[in-house]
Design a protein around this motif. Structure first.
Motif, PDB file in Angstrom:
ATOM      1  N   SER A  24      -3.832   9.397   1.215  1.00 49.93           N
ATOM      2  CA  SER A  24      -3.388  10.527   2.051  1.00 49.93           C
ATOM      3  C   SER A  24      -2.034  11.045   1.588  1.00 49.93           C
ATOM      4  O   SER A  24      -1.835  12.254   1.448  1.00 49.93           O
ATOM      5  CB  SER A  24      -3.341  10.131   3.532  1.00 49.93           C
ATOM      6  OG  SER A  24      -2.363   9.145   3.769  1.00 49.93           O
ATOM      7  N   ASP A  43       6.947   4.362  -2.027  1.00 47.66           N
ATOM      8  CA  ASP A  43       6.038   3.336  -1.493  1.00 47.66           C
ATOM      9  C   ASP A  43       6.718   1.984  -1.626  1.00 47.66           C
ATOM     10  O   ASP A  43       7.430   1.721  -2.589  1.00 47.66           O
ATOM     11  CB  ASP A  43       4.685   3.324  -2.206  1.00 47.66           C
ATOM     12  CG  ASP A  43       3.606   2.683  -1.332  1.00 47.66           C
ATOM     13  OD1 ASP A  43       2.689   3.398  -0.879  1.00 47.66           O
ATOM     14  OD2 ASP A  43       3.690   1.456  -1.077  1.00 47.66           O
ATOM     15  N   LYS A  44       6.437   1.147  -0.652  1.00 41.96           N
ATOM     16  CA  LYS A  44       7.039  -0.196  -0.693  1.00 41.96           C
ATOM     17  C   LYS A  44       6.331  -1.103  -1.697  1.00 41.96           C
ATOM     18  O   LYS A  44       6.903  -2.092  -2.148  1.00 41.96           O
ATOM     19  CB  LYS A  44       7.031  -0.815   0.694  1.00 41.96           C
ATOM     20  CG  LYS A  44       5.650  -1.022   1.281  1.00 41.96           C
ATOM     21  CD  LYS A  44       5.750  -1.587   2.685  1.00 41.96           C
ATOM     22  CE  LYS A  44       4.345  -1.782   3.241  1.00 41.96           C
ATOM     23  NZ  LYS A  44       4.298  -2.576   4.430  1.00 41.96           N
ATOM     24  N   ARG A  51      -4.532   1.081   0.894  1.00 38.49           N
ATOM     25  CA  ARG A  51      -5.794   0.403   1.228  1.00 38.49           C
ATOM     26  C   ARG A  51      -6.917   0.740   0.240  1.00 38.49           C
ATOM     27  O   ARG A  51      -8.060   0.367   0.443  1.00 38.49           O
ATOM     28  CB  ARG A  51      -6.190   0.731   2.672  1.00 38.49           C
ATOM     29  CG  ARG A  51      -5.425  -0.124   3.677  1.00 38.49           C
ATOM     30  CD  ARG A  51      -5.625   0.355   5.075  1.00 38.49           C
ATOM     31  NE  ARG A  51      -4.806   1.512   5.385  1.00 38.49           N
ATOM     32  CZ  ARG A  51      -5.064   2.360   6.369  1.00 38.49           C
ATOM     33  NH1 ARG A  51      -6.122   2.190   7.115  1.00 38.49           N
ATOM     34  NH2 ARG A  51      -4.244   3.377   6.597  1.00 38.49           N
ATOM     35  N   ALA A  68     -16.230   1.460  -1.355  1.00 35.33           N
ATOM     36  CA  ALA A  68     -16.918   2.636  -1.906  1.00 35.33           C
ATOM     37  C   ALA A  68     -16.627   3.750  -0.915  1.00 35.33           C
ATOM     38  O   ALA A  68     -16.088   3.480   0.157  1.00 35.33           O
ATOM     39  CB  ALA A  68     -18.416   2.384  -1.977  1.00 35.33           C
ATOM     40  N   ILE A 145      10.995   2.119   2.819  1.00 33.75           N
ATOM     41  CA  ILE A 145      11.898   2.951   3.624  1.00 33.75           C
ATOM     42  C   ILE A 145      12.048   2.300   5.000  1.00 33.75           C
ATOM     43  O   ILE A 145      11.061   1.988   5.663  1.00 33.75           O
ATOM     44  CB  ILE A 145      11.373   4.395   3.734  1.00 33.75           C
ATOM     45  CG1 ILE A 145      11.246   5.015   2.328  1.00 33.75           C
ATOM     46  CG2 ILE A 145      12.267   5.230   4.638  1.00 33.75           C
ATOM     47  CD1 ILE A 145      12.525   5.068   1.500  1.00 33.75           C
ATOM     48  N   ASP A 327      -5.433   8.136   7.444  1.00 34.05           N
ATOM     49  CA  ASP A 327      -6.799   8.069   7.959  1.00 34.05           C
ATOM     50  C   ASP A 327      -6.853   8.000   9.486  1.00 34.05           C
ATOM     51  O   ASP A 327      -7.767   8.541  10.100  1.00 34.05           O
ATOM     52  CB  ASP A 327      -7.567   6.890   7.335  1.00 34.05           C
ATOM     53  CG  ASP A 327      -6.975   5.532   7.663  1.00 34.05           C
ATOM     54  OD1 ASP A 327      -5.823   5.476   8.120  1.00 34.05           O
ATOM     55  OD2 ASP A 327      -7.686   4.526   7.453  1.00 34.05           O
ATOM     56  N   VAL A 334     -11.902   6.801   3.381  1.00 34.06           N
ATOM     57  CA  VAL A 334     -11.125   7.400   2.295  1.00 34.06           C
ATOM     58  C   VAL A 334     -11.119   8.923   2.431  1.00 34.06           C
ATOM     59  O   VAL A 334     -10.076   9.583   2.302  1.00 34.06           O
ATOM     60  CB  VAL A 334     -11.730   6.972   0.924  1.00 34.06           C
ATOM     61  CG1 VAL A 334     -11.155   7.781  -0.217  1.00 34.06           C
ATOM     62  CG2 VAL A 334     -11.516   5.478   0.705  1.00 34.06           C
TER      63      VAL A 334
HETATM   64  C1  LIG Z   1     -10.822  -3.952   4.137  1.00 32.73           C
HETATM   65  C2  LIG Z   1     -11.007  -2.445   4.110  1.00 32.73           C
HETATM   66  C3  LIG Z   1     -12.240  -1.926   3.739  1.00 32.73           C
HETATM   67  C4  LIG Z   1     -12.437  -0.537   3.715  1.00 32.73           C
HETATM   68  N1  LIG Z   1     -13.620  -0.036   3.297  1.00 32.73           N
HETATM   69  C5  LIG Z   1     -13.792   1.305   3.202  1.00 32.73           C
HETATM   70  C6  LIG Z   1     -14.982   1.847   2.662  1.00 32.73           C
HETATM   71  O1  LIG Z   1     -15.868   1.113   2.223  1.00 32.73           O
HETATM   72  N2  LIG Z   1     -15.110   3.203   2.608  1.00 32.73           N
HETATM   73  C7  LIG Z   1     -14.111   4.045   3.020  1.00 32.73           C
HETATM   74  O2  LIG Z   1     -14.269   5.280   2.929  1.00 32.73           O
HETATM   75  N3  LIG Z   1     -12.950   3.550   3.514  1.00 32.73           N
HETATM   76  C8  LIG Z   1     -12.767   2.218   3.609  1.00 32.73           C
HETATM   77  N4  LIG Z   1     -11.595   1.713   4.075  1.00 32.73           N
HETATM   78  C9  LIG Z   1     -10.588   2.640   4.586  1.00 32.73           C
HETATM   79  C10 LIG Z   1      -9.760   3.303   3.477  1.00 32.73           C
HETATM   80  O3  LIG Z   1      -9.308   2.328   2.578  1.00 32.73           O
HETATM   81  C11 LIG Z   1      -8.565   3.991   4.159  1.00 32.73           C
HETATM   82  O4  LIG Z   1      -9.069   4.926   5.091  1.00 32.73           O
HETATM   83  C12 LIG Z   1      -7.635   4.748   3.211  1.00 32.73           C
HETATM   84  O5  LIG Z   1      -7.421   4.059   1.999  1.00 32.73           O
HETATM   85  C13 LIG Z   1      -6.315   4.962   3.937  1.00 32.73           C
HETATM   86  O6  LIG Z   1      -5.424   5.696   3.144  1.00 32.73           O
HETATM   87  P1  LIG Z   1      -4.008   6.134   3.739  1.00 32.73           P
HETATM   88  O7  LIG Z   1      -3.302   6.872   2.678  1.00 32.73           O
HETATM   89  O8  LIG Z   1      -4.218   6.812   5.048  1.00 32.73           O
HETATM   90  O9  LIG Z   1      -3.230   4.782   4.101  1.00 32.73           O
HETATM   91  P2  LIG Z   1      -2.777   3.596   3.145  1.00 32.73           P
HETATM   92  O10 LIG Z   1      -3.708   3.459   2.017  1.00 32.73           O
HETATM   93  O11 LIG Z   1      -2.580   2.422   4.049  1.00 32.73           O
HETATM   94  O12 LIG Z   1      -1.379   4.089   2.548  1.00 32.73           O
HETATM   95  C14 LIG Z   1      -0.157   3.925   3.223  1.00 32.73           C
HETATM   96  C15 LIG Z   1       0.908   3.524   2.224  1.00 32.73           C
HETATM   97  O13 LIG Z   1       2.164   3.501   2.896  1.00 32.73           O
HETATM   98  C16 LIG Z   1       2.951   2.481   2.323  1.00 32.73           C
HETATM   99  N5  LIG Z   1       4.020   2.164   3.276  1.00 32.73           N
HETATM  100  C17 LIG Z   1       3.875   1.713   4.560  1.00 32.73           C
HETATM  101  N6  LIG Z   1       5.091   1.603   5.139  1.00 32.73           N
HETATM  102  C18 LIG Z   1       6.009   1.982   4.203  1.00 32.73           C
HETATM  103  C19 LIG Z   1       7.428   2.080   4.204  1.00 32.73           C
HETATM  104  N7  LIG Z   1       8.160   1.760   5.282  1.00 32.73           N
HETATM  105  N8  LIG Z   1       8.053   2.488   3.079  1.00 32.73           N
HETATM  106  C20 LIG Z   1       7.336   2.809   1.962  1.00 32.73           C
HETATM  107  N9  LIG Z   1       5.984   2.737   1.915  1.00 32.73           N
HETATM  108  C21 LIG Z   1       5.329   2.339   3.018  1.00 32.73           C
HETATM  109  C22 LIG Z   1       1.958   1.351   2.079  1.00 32.73           C
HETATM  110  O14 LIG Z   1       2.425   0.446   1.101  1.00 32.73           O
HETATM  111  C23 LIG Z   1       0.710   2.129   1.632  1.00 32.73           C
HETATM  112  O15 LIG Z   1       0.638   2.232   0.217  1.00 32.73           O
HETATM  113  C24 LIG Z   1     -11.371   0.333   4.081  1.00 32.73           C
HETATM  114  C25 LIG Z   1     -10.120  -0.210   4.435  1.00 32.73           C
HETATM  115  C26 LIG Z   1      -9.942  -1.587   4.441  1.00 32.73           C
HETATM  116  C27 LIG Z   1      -8.586  -2.146   4.780  1.00 32.73           C
END
Ligand SMILES: Cc1cc2nc3c(=O)[nH]c(=O)nc-3n(C[C@H](O)[C@H](O)[C@H](O)COP(=O)(O)OP(=O)(O)OC[C@H]3O[C@@H](n4cnc5c(N)ncnc54)[C@H](O)[C@@H]3O)c2cc1C
Length: 354
Positions: A24, A43-44, A51, A68, A145, A327, A334
């Motif tokens: 995202s 990013d930390k 995820r 996937a 952060i 998300d 994803v």
């Molecule tokens: C076990 C598991 C299985 C999944 N399986 C599926 C699937 O099969 N299909 C599917 O579509 N989705 C799946 N998902 C969901 C999908 O992975 C997530 O919806 C998506 O990756 C979320 O992306 P995001 O950018 O919203 O959050 P994130 O990927 O969580 O990104 C947030 C980022 O912020 C960073 N961060 C947090 N706090 C700080 C801070 N204070 N300073 C700096 N950086 C910070 C973190 O390190 C991280 O990199 C799964 C998730 C998990 C955990």
């Protein structure tokens, strides 16, 4: 949204900070940078992914977050097409099964599924490289952060070691809401309340690597790819080695735990969690089946794996320049995460041309 004396307007070359290099945050940062804004991404973690990250072990690389993903929205479909052309994503026509006390049944549907090639994190790495190739962008990893400060020039970010970054006209937080809350709570009641309103559930994700292929199961195709289970502990087992670009890997399995089991067991030691997930996996095979020699076993604790409920709004922002995406604001996939970041960027950009 919280009221503020100054209305948020963003136009090039003003500076925006994005916290989080998951899908995202990367999607949001890319759309803003494409329009000439100066974007700093933090990013930390050691690299991009969040995820969608993958675990590198000496013998194999395993996806421990997203396994996937599906595609429904045409804007996301366009991005996935570009990832396919770049070679970091590919269709993964999984043979899916459901295991219950009456055995294994096929569990296929007509949804196309994609996986990262040769690992899920190849996609976020590609996105990070595309972002860093745009002018006026900086990417800072291993930079947690810890706090914000508001000055007359804009927002300053302060990391865990006390270093400051900024000023920024706007700050996008793409961390899961419980982590975002800690950053916005002192500054914006509405955004803080929205984060509080979006609790996340934890999830254990185990892995097991075997020296040789798994034994066949009667009535199940030898190249089965995933199995969902009703076992108390184990929700889904995925054969990583069957995903695109991983043909050279030994048999490697991701073992995702049930959310309810994870709720109860989130504080387990990781080796204990891994052992319990492996036992649940072993129980999927007929009694007395010996699994091949295990060469690696472990588990990763996701404290914030997925939103307890799907969100109603794709993103949120306040007039004073703080914004939230991820998300949790749309769903738990994803595609939801990518769309949340993408739509937030376009909403912020639309403000600048009013
Ligand atoms: C076990 C598991 C299985 C999944 N399986 C599926 C699937 O099969 N299909 C599917 O579509 N989705 C799946 N998902 C969901 C999908 O992975 C997530 O919806 C998506 O990756 C979320 O992306 P995001 O950018 O919203 O959050 P994130 O990927 O969580 O990104 C947030 C980022 O912020 C960073 N961060 C947090 N706090 C700080 C801070 N204070 N300073 C700096 N950086 C910070 C973190 O390190 C991280 O990199 C799964 C998730 C998990 C955990």
């Amino acid at each position: 949204m919280a009221a503020s004396p100054s209305l948020l307007t963003l136009s090039a070359p003003c500076a925006v900070a994005v916290i989080g290099a998951g899908v995202s945050g990367l999607a949001c940062a890319h759309e803003l940078a494409k329009k000439g804004l100066s974007v700093s991404l933090f990013d930390k973690a050691r690299g991009p992914g969040g995820r969608m990250s993958s675990k590198r072990r000496p013998q194999a690389t395993l996806d421990l977050g997203a396994q996937a993903f599906t595609v429904r929205d045409p804007r996301f479909a366009q991005a996935v097409k570009e990832w396919q052309l770049a070679g970091c994503a590919a269709l993964w026509p999984a043979n899916r099964y459901q295991a219950s006390s009456s055995g294994w049944q096929t569990h296929n549907d007509d949804q196309l599924r994609y996986a990262g090639a040769p690992r899920m994190s190849a996609i976020t790495r590609h996105m990070a490289e595309a972002l860093s190739s745009l002018p006026h962008t900086t990417l800072a990893f291993e930079t947690p952060i810890a706090a914000f400060e508001k000055t007359s020039d804009g927002w300053q970010l302060i990391d865990q070691h006390g270093a400051t970054y900024g000023p920024f006209a706007a700050v996008v937080v793409s961390a899961p809401p419980p982590q975002a809350y800690a950053l916005v709570a002192d500054w914006d009641d509405a955004l803080a309340a929205a984060c509080k309103d979006k609790p996340q559930r934890g999830c254990w994700a185990g892995w097991a690597i075997f020296a040789s292929p798994l034994p066949p199961i009667e009535g199940v195709v030898p190249n089965w790819h995933t199995v969902e289970t009703g076992h108390e502990a184990l929700r889904l087992a995925t054969r990583n080695s069957s995903k695109p670009g991983r043909e050279q890997q030994p048999e490697s399995i991701s073992l995702l735990a049930q959310l309810a089991w994870s709720d109860t067991n989130i504080e387990l030691a990781s080796d204990v969690a891994a052992q319990q997930l492996l036992s649940a996996f072993t129980a999927l095979f007929p009694n007395g089946t010996a699994l091949p020699e295990l060469i690696d076993l472990g588990a990763h604790r996701w404290r914030y794996a997925q939103p307890a409920e799907a969100g109603q709004q794709s993103y949120l922002y306040s007039e004073q320049g703080l914004a939230l995406c991820g998300d949790s604001f749309r769903g738990s996939r994803v595609e939801d995460a990518w769309l949340s970041g993408f739509e937030l960027a376009h909403a912020l950009l639309a403000r600048s041309v009013q």
